[in-house]
Each structure stands twice: as structure tokens, then as C-alpha cells.
Design an enzyme around this catalytic site. Sequence first.
Site, short mmCIF file in Angstrom:
data_model
loop_
_atom_site.label_atom_id
_atom_site.label_comp_id
_atom_site.label_asym_id
_atom_site.label_seq_id
_atom_site.Cartn_x
_atom_site.Cartn_y
_atom_site.Cartn_z
N ASP A 3 -55.94 -31.71 -16.54
CA ASP A 3 -54.98 -30.89 -16.32
C ASP A 3 -55.24 -30.50 -14.69
OD1 ASP A 3 -52.74 -28.72 -15.87
OD2 ASP A 3 -54.41 -27.10 -16.49
N GLU A 19 -51.30 -34.57 -16.50
CA GLU A 19 -49.78 -34.00 -16.18
C GLU A 19 -49.29 -34.34 -14.97
OE1 GLU A 19 -49.30 -29.63 -17.42
OE2 GLU A 19 -49.17 -29.45 -15.31
N ASP A 37 -57.68 -23.83 -18.89
CA ASP A 37 -57.35 -25.21 -18.06
C ASP A 37 -57.96 -26.23 -19.06
OD1 ASP A 37 -56.44 -24.36 -15.26
OD2 ASP A 37 -58.39 -23.21 -15.22
#
Length: 192
Positions: free
Chosen positions: A8, A67, A139
Amino acid sequence: MPIILGIDPGSRVTGYGVIRQTGRHLEYLGSGAIRTSVDDLPTRLKRIYAGVTEIITQFHPDMFAIEQVFMAKNADSALKLGQARGTAIVAAVNHDLPVFEYAARLVKQTVTGIGSADKIQVQDMVTRMLQLSSKPQADAADALAIAITHAHSIQHSLIVAKQSDQKVGSDKEQILALMKTRYSRGRFRLKG
């Protein structure tokens, strides 16, 4: 039994999550965050690269999932996020890892069933799915959710392949070849 590293990305905090997939079973291997201080951007990117490289060296993943970039309201923030993503991707490619990208909405949909889920819902579901004793930080939970999304994508690809009478075993190379075949049909974005 592929090991999947989920990332991420962020210019200040980059979450990571590592899982092993054995059939439908997902095993938690590790997670955390690469934190950078308020240093200048090039120094932060250097720390992200070093951190991702260290994680790859420690866990020896077979696949790298990250992502996709989303459109932010602040152009400067979007550029910094893109640079952080690029840095993490370069670290993966330098270690010969195939890179798979997933939209945030798809990740949330896969893990929670709701494409607009908030961070707490993602944390809760990641904790349940991986049978963790405590919630990972936000996160890290997002990174684990990205890895879980890739694992589900592999599982779906195997089911589709078996239904179409393709001979696919559990060998990592065969799974990767299948994923690349799906990409060539335009269903995935794959780099590397």
C-alpha cells in the site's frame, strides 16, 4: 504455494503485507510499515526502495501486488504517491518479481464485500480472514488486503482454467503463466 507481497504505497508511510497461499488457505507471514520522516522526497523514495528491498530479501515473495493510482484532489499528493508506487515497483522488478496492480475499490470489495468500505472495516476483515490475534495497523492491513485480493485472483483463475479443461497444477510457474494469459486477454494489468 506462492508467497505474495502486497504494498500500500505512500510517500510518508508505505504499508506491506506478506501471505502464503496454499489452495484456498491463506497464511499470514508478516506485515508492517515503512515509515519515512519529513526529509526531502528523494530521501523518502530512497528509504522506500531500501525498505521494499529488505522485505523482498527477508520473505522471498513470488509475486508482488500493489494498489493502482487513484485520482487525488491534490495534484502534488498524487504525484508523490505515483513516485512512491514507482519506487516500490522498481524494487520488485529489480528482484525479478511479476507486478500485479489492483484498484482500491476492487481490494475493498474483495475483502469486505463493499467497494466503499472504510479502513476499520478492512482491518476487521483482514484480521478475520488471516485469523490474526490482533488488528494490524491500517497501512499494513491495506497491504494485506491487496495481497489477499491477488490470492483470490489466482484462485479464480485456477477455477476458470479447470472449468475450461486447462491442465494447471499448483506449481508457481504454471500459476504465473496462467495469470499472464489472463492479462493478455485484457483482464489484468501486469508489469514485468
